[in-house]
Design a protein around this motif. Structure first.
Motif, short mmCIF file in Angstrom:
data_model
loop_
_atom_site.label_atom_id
_atom_site.label_comp_id
_atom_site.label_asym_id
_atom_site.label_seq_id
_atom_site.Cartn_x
_atom_site.Cartn_y
_atom_site.Cartn_z
N LYS A 192 -25.02 17.76 -57.66
CA LYS A 192 -23.69 18.95 -58.15
C LYS A 192 -24.94 20.63 -58.55
O LYS A 192 -23.83 21.74 -58.18
CB LYS A 192 -22.87 19.04 -59.15
CG LYS A 192 -22.18 17.44 -59.56
CD LYS A 192 -21.13 17.14 -60.63
CE LYS A 192 -20.79 16.02 -60.59
NZ LYS A 192 -19.80 16.03 -61.74
N HIS A 193 -25.91 20.55 -58.38
CA HIS A 193 -26.68 22.26 -58.56
C HIS A 193 -26.76 22.38 -57.34
O HIS A 193 -27.78 22.15 -56.47
CB HIS A 193 -27.75 21.57 -59.71
CG HIS A 193 -26.56 21.08 -61.08
ND1 HIS A 193 -26.57 21.79 -61.88
CD2 HIS A 193 -26.71 19.96 -61.55
CE1 HIS A 193 -25.59 21.35 -62.66
NE2 HIS A 193 -26.49 19.84 -62.48
N ASP A 194 -26.60 23.40 -57.40
CA ASP A 194 -27.19 24.43 -56.01
C ASP A 194 -29.02 24.07 -55.61
O ASP A 194 -29.99 24.57 -54.47
CB ASP A 194 -27.44 25.71 -55.85
CG ASP A 194 -25.84 26.14 -56.07
OD1 ASP A 194 -25.29 25.61 -55.50
OD2 ASP A 194 -25.49 27.63 -56.62
N ASP A 195 -29.87 24.24 -56.88
CA ASP A 195 -31.18 24.18 -56.47
C ASP A 195 -30.92 22.77 -56.33
O ASP A 195 -32.37 21.49 -55.72
CB ASP A 195 -32.28 24.06 -57.85
CG ASP A 195 -31.45 23.16 -59.25
OD1 ASP A 195 -30.68 22.37 -58.93
OD2 ASP A 195 -32.84 22.99 -60.37
N THR A 196 -30.61 21.42 -56.14
CA THR A 196 -30.79 20.64 -55.25
C THR A 196 -30.22 20.29 -53.80
O THR A 196 -29.29 20.49 -53.63
CB THR A 196 -29.74 19.20 -56.45
OG1 THR A 196 -30.37 19.26 -57.15
CG2 THR A 196 -30.19 17.29 -55.40
N GLU A 197 -30.91 19.91 -52.95
CA GLU A 197 -31.28 19.96 -51.64
C GLU A 197 -30.51 18.90 -51.57
O GLU A 197 -31.12 17.69 -51.61
CB GLU A 197 -32.62 20.14 -50.78
CG GLU A 197 -32.38 20.49 -49.60
CD GLU A 197 -33.84 20.64 -48.98
OE1 GLU A 197 -34.12 20.77 -47.81
OE2 GLU A 197 -35.42 20.25 -49.11
N ILE A 198 -29.68 18.63 -50.79
CA ILE A 198 -29.12 16.59 -49.79
C ILE A 198 -29.18 17.30 -48.39
O ILE A 198 -29.02 17.90 -47.58
CB ILE A 198 -27.41 17.19 -50.05
CG1 ILE A 198 -27.78 16.81 -52.02
CG2 ILE A 198 -27.27 15.45 -49.39
CD1 ILE A 198 -25.81 16.72 -52.35
N LEU A 199 -29.99 16.12 -47.58
CA LEU A 199 -29.99 16.14 -46.53
C LEU A 199 -29.20 14.65 -46.80
O LEU A 199 -29.30 14.01 -47.33
CB LEU A 199 -31.36 15.94 -45.98
CG LEU A 199 -31.53 17.31 -46.29
CD1 LEU A 199 -33.12 16.82 -47.28
CD2 LEU A 199 -32.87 18.13 -44.94
N VAL A 200 -29.12 14.25 -44.70
CA VAL A 200 -28.26 13.04 -44.45
C VAL A 200 -28.94 13.32 -43.11
O VAL A 200 -29.38 13.34 -42.37
CB VAL A 200 -26.89 13.60 -44.51
CG1 VAL A 200 -26.30 13.56 -46.04
CG2 VAL A 200 -26.36 13.87 -43.35
N TYR A 201 -28.68 11.89 -43.33
CA TYR A 201 -29.66 10.50 -41.46
C TYR A 201 -28.85 9.84 -41.40
O TYR A 201 -28.09 9.42 -42.29
CB TYR A 201 -31.04 10.44 -41.33
CG TYR A 201 -31.41 9.51 -42.65
CD1 TYR A 201 -31.24 8.24 -42.08
CD2 TYR A 201 -31.27 10.07 -44.34
CE1 TYR A 201 -31.49 7.61 -43.78
CE2 TYR A 201 -31.65 9.57 -45.13
CZ TYR A 201 -32.33 8.15 -45.11
OH TYR A 201 -31.85 6.68 -46.42
#
Length: 183
Positions: A161-170
Protein backbone atom coordinates in the motif's frame (compact mmCIF):
# COMPACT_ATOMS: atom_id res chain seq x y z
CA UNK A 1 2.09 -20.51 -26.24
CA UNK A 2 4.28 -23.59 -26.34
CA UNK A 3 3.24 -26.68 -28.26
CA UNK A 4 2.63 -29.86 -26.26
CA UNK A 5 5.75 -31.45 -27.79
CA UNK A 6 7.82 -28.46 -26.63
CA UNK A 7 6.39 -28.65 -23.10
CA UNK A 8 7.20 -32.37 -22.97
CA UNK A 9 10.77 -31.70 -24.16
CA UNK A 10 11.19 -29.05 -21.46
CA UNK A 11 9.84 -31.42 -18.79
CA UNK A 12 12.15 -34.21 -20.01
CA UNK A 13 15.13 -31.86 -19.77
CA UNK A 14 14.08 -30.75 -16.26
CA UNK A 15 13.77 -34.39 -15.13
CA UNK A 16 17.23 -35.22 -16.55
CA UNK A 17 18.67 -32.18 -14.79
CA UNK A 18 17.15 -33.18 -11.43
CA UNK A 19 18.41 -36.75 -11.74
CA UNK A 20 21.87 -35.54 -12.78
CA UNK A 21 22.09 -32.89 -10.06
CA UNK A 22 21.46 -35.34 -7.23
CA UNK A 23 24.49 -37.38 -8.32
CA UNK A 24 26.67 -34.29 -8.81
CA UNK A 25 26.49 -33.85 -12.59
CA UNK A 26 24.47 -31.80 -15.05
CA UNK A 27 23.15 -32.87 -18.44
CA UNK A 28 24.22 -31.00 -21.55
CA UNK A 29 21.73 -28.50 -22.94
CA UNK A 30 20.31 -29.92 -26.14
CA UNK A 31 20.64 -27.66 -29.14
CA UNK A 32 18.40 -29.57 -31.49
CA UNK A 33 15.08 -27.95 -30.55
CA UNK A 34 14.19 -24.34 -31.21
CA UNK A 35 12.35 -24.01 -27.89
CA UNK A 36 15.59 -24.48 -25.94
CA UNK A 37 17.02 -21.36 -27.59
CA UNK A 38 14.27 -19.01 -26.36
CA UNK A 39 15.40 -16.13 -24.14
CA UNK A 40 13.11 -16.04 -21.11
CA UNK A 41 12.96 -16.81 -17.44
CA UNK A 42 11.63 -19.98 -15.85
CA UNK A 43 10.95 -21.60 -12.50
CA UNK A 44 11.16 -25.31 -11.78
CA UNK A 45 8.99 -26.63 -8.95
CA UNK A 46 9.49 -30.05 -7.39
CA UNK A 47 6.81 -31.76 -5.33
CA UNK A 48 6.78 -34.97 -3.34
CA UNK A 49 3.41 -36.48 -2.47
CA UNK A 50 1.78 -33.20 -3.52
CA UNK A 51 3.92 -31.09 -1.15
CA UNK A 52 6.56 -28.56 -2.16
CA UNK A 53 10.04 -30.09 -2.19
CA UNK A 54 11.95 -27.35 -3.98
CA UNK A 55 11.40 -24.37 -6.25
CA UNK A 56 14.03 -22.17 -7.86
CA UNK A 57 13.80 -19.85 -10.82
CA UNK A 58 15.21 -16.93 -12.73
CA UNK A 59 13.21 -14.03 -14.13
CA UNK A 60 15.65 -13.29 -16.91
CA UNK A 61 17.05 -16.75 -17.47
CA UNK A 62 20.66 -17.83 -17.66
CA UNK A 63 20.99 -17.42 -21.42
CA UNK A 64 18.79 -19.81 -23.33
CA UNK A 65 15.65 -21.47 -21.98
CA UNK A 66 17.47 -24.81 -22.17
CA UNK A 67 20.33 -23.62 -19.97
CA UNK A 68 17.86 -21.97 -17.59
CA UNK A 69 15.86 -25.19 -17.21
CA UNK A 70 19.03 -27.20 -16.52
CA UNK A 71 20.28 -24.68 -13.94
CA UNK A 72 16.95 -24.13 -12.18
CA UNK A 73 16.01 -27.83 -12.03
CA UNK A 74 19.40 -28.66 -10.56
CA UNK A 75 19.13 -25.81 -8.07
CA UNK A 76 15.57 -26.79 -7.07
CA UNK A 77 16.82 -30.30 -6.33
CA UNK A 78 20.01 -29.41 -4.47
CA UNK A 79 20.06 -25.71 -3.64
CA UNK A 80 16.68 -24.56 -2.30
CA UNK A 81 17.64 -23.32 1.19
CA UNK A 82 14.20 -24.24 2.57
CA UNK A 83 14.81 -27.97 2.05
CA UNK A 84 17.54 -30.55 2.40
CA UNK A 85 18.97 -31.66 -0.96
CA UNK A 86 16.99 -34.27 -2.87
CA UNK A 87 18.56 -37.72 -2.55
CA UNK A 88 19.08 -40.07 -5.50
CA UNK A 89 16.59 -42.49 -3.91
CA UNK A 90 13.76 -39.93 -3.86
CA UNK A 91 14.49 -38.17 -7.17
CA UNK A 92 12.40 -40.56 -9.28
CA UNK A 93 9.33 -40.07 -7.07
CA UNK A 94 9.24 -36.28 -7.46
CA UNK A 95 6.79 -34.55 -9.74
CA UNK A 96 8.02 -31.60 -11.77
CA UNK A 97 6.25 -28.43 -12.80
CA UNK A 98 7.81 -25.82 -15.08
CA UNK A 99 6.73 -22.19 -15.31
CA UNK A 100 8.01 -20.30 -18.36
CA UNK A 101 7.79 -16.59 -17.59
CA UNK A 102 6.91 -13.44 -19.49
CA UNK A 103 8.76 -10.20 -18.86
CA UNK A 104 7.92 -8.35 -15.65
CA UNK A 105 6.09 -5.04 -15.94
CA UNK A 106 5.28 -2.41 -13.30
CA UNK A 107 1.70 -2.50 -12.02
CA UNK A 108 -0.62 -0.74 -9.64
CA UNK A 109 -2.17 -2.90 -6.91
CA UNK A 110 -5.57 -2.55 -8.61
CA UNK A 111 -4.13 -4.08 -11.81
CA UNK A 112 -3.01 -7.34 -10.16
CA UNK A 113 -5.17 -10.29 -11.22
CA UNK A 114 -4.81 -13.33 -8.92
CA UNK A 115 -4.29 -16.53 -10.89
CA UNK A 116 -3.16 -14.62 -13.99
CA UNK A 117 -0.29 -12.59 -12.57
CA UNK A 118 2.73 -13.57 -10.61
CA UNK A 119 3.65 -10.76 -8.24
CA UNK A 120 7.13 -9.47 -7.52
CA UNK A 121 7.44 -6.85 -4.77
CA UNK A 122 10.55 -4.87 -3.98
CA UNK A 123 11.45 -2.24 -1.43
CA UNK A 124 15.08 -1.35 -0.92
CA UNK A 125 17.10 -4.54 -0.71
CA UNK A 126 14.10 -6.74 0.05
CA UNK A 127 12.23 -8.54 -2.70
CA UNK A 128 9.98 -11.54 -3.07
CA UNK A 129 7.72 -13.21 -5.57
CA UNK A 130 4.84 -15.61 -5.80
CA UNK A 131 4.11 -17.43 -9.05
CA UNK A 132 0.68 -16.98 -10.65
CA UNK A 133 -0.52 -20.46 -9.71
CA UNK A 134 -0.01 -19.85 -5.96
CA UNK A 135 -3.04 -17.55 -5.68
CA UNK A 136 -5.22 -20.13 -7.42
CA UNK A 137 -3.89 -23.03 -5.32
CA UNK A 138 -4.47 -21.07 -2.10
CA UNK A 139 -7.77 -19.42 -3.10
CA UNK A 140 -6.38 -15.92 -2.50
CA UNK A 141 -7.94 -12.64 -3.56
CA UNK A 142 -5.85 -9.65 -4.73
CA UNK A 143 -5.17 -8.20 -1.27
CA UNK A 144 -4.17 -11.57 0.18
CA UNK A 145 -1.83 -12.23 -2.76
CA UNK A 146 -0.20 -8.81 -2.39
CA UNK A 147 0.14 -9.26 1.40
CA UNK A 148 1.73 -12.70 1.04
CA UNK A 149 4.10 -11.39 -1.63
CA UNK A 150 5.22 -8.71 0.82
CA UNK A 151 5.68 -11.27 3.59
CA UNK A 152 7.77 -13.44 1.24
CA UNK A 153 9.98 -10.38 0.68
CA UNK A 154 10.39 -9.93 4.44
CA UNK A 155 8.23 -6.82 4.42
CA UNK A 156 5.15 -5.98 6.48
CA UNK A 157 1.99 -7.45 4.89
CA UNK A 158 0.64 -3.98 4.05
CA UNK A 159 3.85 -2.78 2.37
CA UNK A 160 2.14 -3.00 -1.01
CA UNK A 161 0.00 0.00 0.00
CA UNK A 162 3.04 2.29 0.29
CA UNK A 163 4.53 4.30 -2.58
CA UNK A 164 8.08 3.13 -1.84
CA UNK A 165 7.18 -0.50 -2.60
CA UNK A 166 7.53 -1.44 -6.24
CA UNK A 167 5.02 -3.96 -7.63
CA UNK A 168 5.75 -5.83 -10.83
CA UNK A 169 3.63 -8.50 -12.48
CA UNK A 170 4.31 -11.25 -14.98
CA UNK A 171 2.49 -14.19 -16.47
CA UNK A 172 3.63 -17.78 -16.73
CA UNK A 173 2.90 -20.72 -18.92
CA UNK A 174 2.69 -23.43 -16.28
CA UNK A 175 2.80 -27.10 -17.11
CA UNK A 176 2.82 -29.85 -14.50
CA UNK A 177 4.47 -33.07 -15.59
CA UNK A 178 1.56 -35.34 -14.69
CA UNK A 179 -0.99 -33.31 -16.66
CA UNK A 180 1.20 -33.14 -19.78
CA UNK A 181 2.00 -36.84 -19.76
CA UNK A 182 -1.66 -37.85 -19.24
CA UNK A 183 -3.04 -35.86 -22.20
Amino acid sequence: MLARSERLSILDLARKAVLSAVIGAMPPVPGNEEVFGLKCGAFVTLKKDGKLRGCIGSFTGTGSLGSTIVAMAGAAATGDPRFRPVTPAEAESLTIQVSVLSEMIPALPSEVVPGLHGVYVRRGRRAGTLLPQVATEEGWDRETLLSHSCLKAGLPPDAWKHDDTEILVYTAEVFPEMEERNQ
